[in-house]
Motif scaffolding. Structure first.
Motif, PDB file in Angstrom:
ATOM      1  N   GLU A 194       0.833  -1.216   0.000  1.00 51.45           N
ATOM      2  CA  GLU A 194       0.000   0.000   0.000  1.00 51.45           C
ATOM      3  C   GLU A 194       0.862   1.259   0.000  1.00 51.45           C
ATOM      4  OE1 GLU A 194      -2.762  -0.334   3.274  1.00 51.45           O
ATOM      5  OE2 GLU A 194      -3.591  -2.160   2.384  1.00 51.45           O
ATOM      6  N   GLU A 195       1.908   1.245   0.831  1.00 55.05           N
ATOM      7  CA  GLU A 195       2.790   2.407   0.922  1.00 55.05           C
ATOM      8  C   GLU A 195       3.512   2.655  -0.406  1.00 55.05           C
ATOM      9  OE1 GLU A 195       4.742   2.267   4.760  1.00 55.05           O
ATOM     10  OE2 GLU A 195       5.876   4.073   4.246  1.00 55.05           O
ATOM     11  N   THR A 196       3.866   1.569  -1.074  1.00 57.12           N
ATOM     12  CA  THR A 196       4.542   1.689  -2.375  1.00 57.12           C
ATOM     13  C   THR A 196       3.615   2.357  -3.388  1.00 57.12           C
ATOM     14  OG1 THR A 196       5.851  -0.279  -1.921  1.00 57.12           O
ATOM     15  CG2 THR A 196       5.651   0.370  -4.238  1.00 57.12           C
ATOM     16  N   ILE A 197       2.362   1.936  -3.394  1.00 60.96           N
ATOM     17  CA  ILE A 197       1.397   2.525  -4.331  1.00 60.96           C
ATOM     18  C   ILE A 197       1.160   3.998  -3.998  1.00 60.96           C
ATOM     19  CG2 ILE A 197      -1.024   2.439  -5.083  1.00 60.96           C
ATOM     20  CD1 ILE A 197       0.732   0.252  -6.300  1.00 60.96           C
ATOM     21  N   GLU A 198       1.064   4.295  -2.692  1.00 57.52           N
ATOM     22  CA  GLU A 198       0.890   5.708  -2.290  1.00 57.52           C
ATOM     23  C   GLU A 198       2.059   6.561  -2.762  1.00 57.52           C
ATOM     24  OE1 GLU A 198       0.271   6.081   1.963  1.00 57.52           O
ATOM     25  OE2 GLU A 198      -1.489   4.789   1.766  1.00 57.52           O
ATOM     26  N   GLU A 199       3.265   6.013  -2.631  1.00 56.69           N
ATOM     27  CA  GLU A 199       4.476   6.778  -2.944  1.00 56.69           C
ATOM     28  C   GLU A 199       4.715   6.889  -4.454  1.00 56.69           C
ATOM     29  OE1 GLU A 199       6.505   8.124  -0.642  1.00 56.69           O
ATOM     30  OE2 GLU A 199       8.214   8.696  -1.886  1.00 56.69           O
ATOM     31  N   PHE A 200       4.563   5.741  -5.157  1.00 59.03           N
ATOM     32  CA  PHE A 200       4.973   5.710  -6.563  1.00 59.03           C
ATOM     33  C   PHE A 200       3.822   5.508  -7.556  1.00 59.03           C
ATOM     34  CE2 PHE A 200       8.823   4.091  -4.291  1.00 59.03           C
ATOM     35  CZ  PHE A 200       9.691   5.105  -4.647  1.00 59.03           C
ATOM     36  N   GLY A 201       2.670   5.058  -7.049  1.00 57.97           N
ATOM     37  CA  GLY A 201       1.519   4.853  -7.940  1.00 57.97           C
ATOM     38  C   GLY A 201       1.538   3.558  -8.721  1.00 57.97           C
ATOM     39  N   ARG A 202       2.588   2.744  -8.587  1.00 56.90           N
ATOM     40  CA  ARG A 202       2.648   1.479  -9.318  1.00 56.90           C
ATOM     41  C   ARG A 202       3.705   0.548  -8.718  1.00 56.90           C
ATOM     42  NH1 ARG A 202       2.519   2.302 -14.626  1.00 56.90           N
ATOM     43  NH2 ARG A 202       3.559   0.325 -15.065  1.00 56.90           N
ATOM     44  N   ILE A 203       3.631  -0.732  -9.069  1.00 62.27           N
ATOM     45  CA  ILE A 203       4.692  -1.700  -8.728  1.00 62.27           C
ATOM     46  C   ILE A 203       4.905  -2.563  -9.973  1.00 62.27           C
ATOM     47  CG2 ILE A 203       5.499  -3.547  -7.212  1.00 62.27           C
ATOM     48  CD1 ILE A 203       3.483  -2.745  -5.134  1.00 62.27           C
ATOM     49  N   ASP A 204       6.052  -2.425 -10.591  1.00 64.87           N
ATOM     50  CA  ASP A 204       6.304  -3.177 -11.828  1.00 64.87           C
ATOM     51  C   ASP A 204       7.004  -4.497 -11.596  1.00 64.87           C
ATOM     52  OD1 ASP A 204       5.440  -1.167 -13.927  1.00 64.87           O
ATOM     53  OD2 ASP A 204       6.776   0.029 -12.676  1.00 64.87           O
ATOM     54  N   ALA A 205       7.865  -4.535 -10.587  1.00 67.21           N
ATOM     55  CA  ALA A 205       8.640  -5.759 -10.362  1.00 67.21           C
ATOM     56  C   ALA A 205       8.738  -6.051  -8.873  1.00 67.21           C
ATOM     57  CB  ALA A 205      10.043  -5.609 -10.947  1.00 67.21           C
ATOM     58  N   LEU A 206       8.655  -7.325  -8.547  1.00 67.45           N
ATOM     59  CA  LEU A 206       8.847  -7.795  -7.168  1.00 67.45           C
ATOM     60  C   LEU A 206       9.923  -8.864  -7.197  1.00 67.45           C
ATOM     61  CD1 LEU A 206       8.036  -8.373  -4.152  1.00 67.45           C
ATOM     62  CD2 LEU A 206       6.400 -10.040  -5.076  1.00 67.45           C
ATOM     63  N   VAL A 207      10.927  -8.711  -6.349  1.00 67.83           N
ATOM     64  CA  VAL A 207      11.954  -9.758  -6.222  1.00 67.83           C
ATOM     65  C   VAL A 207      11.825 -10.362  -4.826  1.00 67.83           C
ATOM     66  CG1 VAL A 207      14.406 -10.318  -6.325  1.00 67.83           C
ATOM     67  CG2 VAL A 207      13.482  -8.504  -7.809  1.00 67.83           C
ATOM     68  N   ASN A 208      11.362 -11.613  -4.771  1.00 63.12           N
ATOM     69  CA  ASN A 208      11.206 -12.338  -3.505  1.00 63.12           C
ATOM     70  C   ASN A 208      12.543 -12.981  -3.162  1.00 63.12           C
ATOM     71  OD1 ASN A 208       8.421 -11.965  -2.748  1.00 63.12           O
ATOM     72  ND2 ASN A 208       7.865 -13.257  -4.510  1.00 63.12           N
ATOM     73  N   ASN A 209      13.373 -12.207  -2.483  1.00 60.06           N
ATOM     74  CA  ASN A 209      14.742 -12.646  -2.193  1.00 60.06           C
ATOM     75  C   ASN A 209      14.974 -13.000  -0.725  1.00 60.06           C
ATOM     76  OD1 ASN A 209      17.863 -12.518  -2.469  1.00 60.06           O
ATOM     77  ND2 ASN A 209      17.382 -10.941  -0.948  1.00 60.06           N
ATOM     78  N   ALA A 210      14.192 -12.404   0.198  1.00 57.25           N
ATOM     79  CA  ALA A 210      14.463 -12.607   1.633  1.00 57.25           C
ATOM     80  C   ALA A 210      14.517 -14.094   1.947  1.00 57.25           C
ATOM     81  CB  ALA A 210      13.367 -11.942   2.471  1.00 57.25           C
ATOM     82  N   GLY A 211      15.545 -14.491   2.683  1.00 57.80           N
ATOM     83  CA  GLY A 211      15.667 -15.910   3.018  1.00 57.80           C
ATOM     84  C   GLY A 211      16.593 -16.107   4.195  1.00 57.80           C
ATOM     85  N   ILE A 212      16.352 -17.197   4.922  1.00 56.72           N
ATOM     86  CA  ILE A 212      17.211 -17.556   6.054  1.00 56.72           C
ATOM     87  C   ILE A 212      17.631 -19.009   5.903  1.00 56.72           C
ATOM     88  CG2 ILE A 212      16.346 -15.855   7.699  1.00 56.72           C
ATOM     89  CD1 ILE A 212      14.433 -18.007   8.784  1.00 56.72           C
ATOM     90  N   PHE A 213      18.788 -19.327   6.485  1.00 58.60           N
ATOM     91  CA  PHE A 213      19.305 -20.707   6.354  1.00 58.60           C
ATOM     92  C   PHE A 213      20.002 -21.136   7.640  1.00 58.60           C
ATOM     93  CE2 PHE A 213      20.865 -17.457   3.461  1.00 58.60           C
ATOM     94  CZ  PHE A 213      22.063 -17.084   4.043  1.00 58.60           C
ATOM     95  N   PRO A 214      19.226 -21.251   8.750  1.00 57.60           N
ATOM     96  CA  PRO A 214      19.840 -21.693  10.011  1.00 57.60           C
ATOM     97  C   PRO A 214      20.081 -23.205   9.988  1.00 57.60           C
ATOM     98  CG  PRO A 214      17.490 -21.268  10.306  1.00 57.60           C
ATOM     99  CD  PRO A 214      17.778 -21.030   8.859  1.00 57.60           C
ATOM    100  N   ALA A 215      21.367 -23.596  10.006  1.00 62.36           N
ATOM    101  CA  ALA A 215      21.698 -25.025   9.912  1.00 62.36           C
ATOM    102  C   ALA A 215      21.321 -25.753  11.206  1.00 62.36           C
ATOM    103  CB  ALA A 215      23.188 -25.177   9.640  1.00 62.36           C
ATOM    104  N   ILE A 216      20.495 -26.792  11.084  1.00 69.68           N
ATOM    105  CA  ILE A 216      20.067 -27.590  12.244  1.00 69.68           C
ATOM    106  C   ILE A 216      19.950 -29.053  11.801  1.00 69.68           C
ATOM    107  CG2 ILE A 216      18.313 -27.899  14.060  1.00 69.68           C
ATOM    108  CD1 ILE A 216      17.267 -25.069  13.347  1.00 69.68           C
ATOM    109  N   ASP A 217      20.581 -29.924  12.529  1.00 69.20           N
ATOM    110  CA  ASP A 217      20.468 -31.346  12.227  1.00 69.20           C
ATOM    111  C   ASP A 217      18.991 -31.774  12.330  1.00 69.20           C
ATOM    112  OD1 ASP A 217      22.142 -34.072  12.142  1.00 69.20           O
ATOM    113  OD2 ASP A 217      20.395 -34.318  13.457  1.00 69.20           O
ATOM    114  N   LEU A 218      18.567 -32.625  11.399  1.00 68.40           N
ATOM    115  CA  LEU A 218      17.150 -33.015  11.340  1.00 68.40           C
ATOM    116  C   LEU A 218      16.668 -33.617  12.664  1.00 68.40           C
ATOM    117  CD1 LEU A 218      14.592 -33.241   9.620  1.00 68.40           C
ATOM    118  CD2 LEU A 218      15.423 -35.474   8.826  1.00 68.40           C
ATOM    119  N   ALA A 219      17.534 -34.394  13.318  1.00 69.29           N
ATOM    120  CA  ALA A 219      17.135 -35.054  14.572  1.00 69.29           C
ATOM    121  C   ALA A 219      16.806 -34.037  15.659  1.00 69.29           C
ATOM    122  CB  ALA A 219      18.247 -35.980  15.041  1.00 69.29           C
ATOM    123  N   GLU A 220      17.446 -32.860  15.558  1.00 70.13           N
ATOM    124  CA  GLU A 220      17.212 -31.841  16.588  1.00 70.13           C
ATOM    125  C   GLU A 220      16.235 -30.747  16.150  1.00 70.13           C
ATOM    126  OE1 GLU A 220      21.336 -31.040  17.375  1.00 70.13           O
ATOM    127  OE2 GLU A 220      21.275 -33.143  18.021  1.00 70.13           O
TER     128      GLU A 220
END
Ligand code: NAD
Length: 250
Positions: free
Chosen positions: A74-100
């Protein structure tokens, strides 16, 4: 040359690493950029976008918080009036053994890496539909489709394989609206990420097995993301573009 003049791009997890490189590459090509992240460095990235002569909006957004994601759109539309591209980059990779690994550990990684992309995609779609134009790029990982060099990442691998399935199926739903969605599938990119899940010896051995003989630079991934986020990728949708120095071909 890719031209983003008068285009507005939102990049998640844009304070560091691949997200930062992408935000700056898009700004270099003329985009105004919405820099979202949970850490303060987003402000410095927004300032760097402005130094390139483009407008920037830095927003504190946890992608796993649906209300915060909607507010950001919503804030993006208020500020710029449009959204042409979205890059879904956020990510986390906390290493944890499956057993734990607890159900909470599992869910948190799925929430950020996969559900976050779903929330962000849904939040920008109304604007993209109205424009009859949009580009969505999802950052997956080679870990989603093969056994990587690092173990202890079952939740991460599941989230990144999910990103590819999400991309393929969503492409069919949004194609009639003029919106494309594609994934990039990075191998080992030199953002310091490998150091967080592997020892120096493991990294050295992994790099030795990469046909191009080195980790990728974040900018090399940003180049591919920028293409998929641009008008020039108009006939590409539902695709997964592997950017891995050849490691998955060995
Ligand atoms: P990074 O840790 O340097 O950057 C990730 C950014 O995401 C950080 O700025 C972080 O603050 C932000 N972030 C974390 N949780 C968030 C949340 N809940 N909401 C919003 N932002 C959040 O990592 P990177 O190496 O640049 O990785 C970026 C993406 O690329 C990730 O999705 C990662 O899984 C993927 N990837 C990286 C590599 C690699 O080798 N670096 C390989 C394959 C895939």
């Amino acid at each position: 040359m890719l031209d983003f003049t008068d285009r507005v791009a939102m990049v998640t997890g844009a304070a560091r690493g691949i997200g930062k490189a992408t935000a700056l590459r898009l700004a270099d090509r003329g985009a105004d950029v919405v820099v979202t992240d949970v850490v303060e460095e987003r402000e410095a990235v927004a300032a760097a976008v402005e130094e390139r002569g483009q407008s920037a909006l830095a927003l504190d957004v946890d992608v796993s918080d649906e209300a915060a994601v909607e507010a950001a759109a919503e804030e993006t539309i208020e500020e710029f009036g449009r959204i042409d591209a979205l890059v879904n980059n956020a990510g986390i990779f906390p290493a944890i053994d499956l057993a734990e690994m607890t159900a909470e550990d599992w869910q948190h990684v799925i929430d950020v890496n996969l559900t976050g992309a779903f929330y962000c995609t849904q939040a920008v779609l109304p604007a993209m539909r109205e424009q009859g134009y949009g580009r969505i790029v999802n950052v997956s990982s080679v870990s989603g489709g093969r056994v990587g060099w690092a173990g202890n990442l079952a939740h991460y691998a599941a989230s990144k394989a999910g990103m590819v399935g999400f991309t393929r199926s969503a492409a069919l739903d949004i194609a009639p609206d003029g919106v494309t969605i594609n994934a990039v599938v990075p191998g080992m990119i030199d953002t310091g990420a490998a150091q967080r899940v592997s020892s120096d010896e493991e990294i050295e051995a992994a790099v030795a097995s990469i046909p191009l003989g080195r980790q990728g630079d974040p900018e090399e991934l940003a180049n591919v993301i920028a293409f998929l986020a641009s008008e020039e990728s108009s006939y590409v949708t539902g695709a997964s573009v592997v950017v891995d120095g050849g490691i998955t071909k060995v």
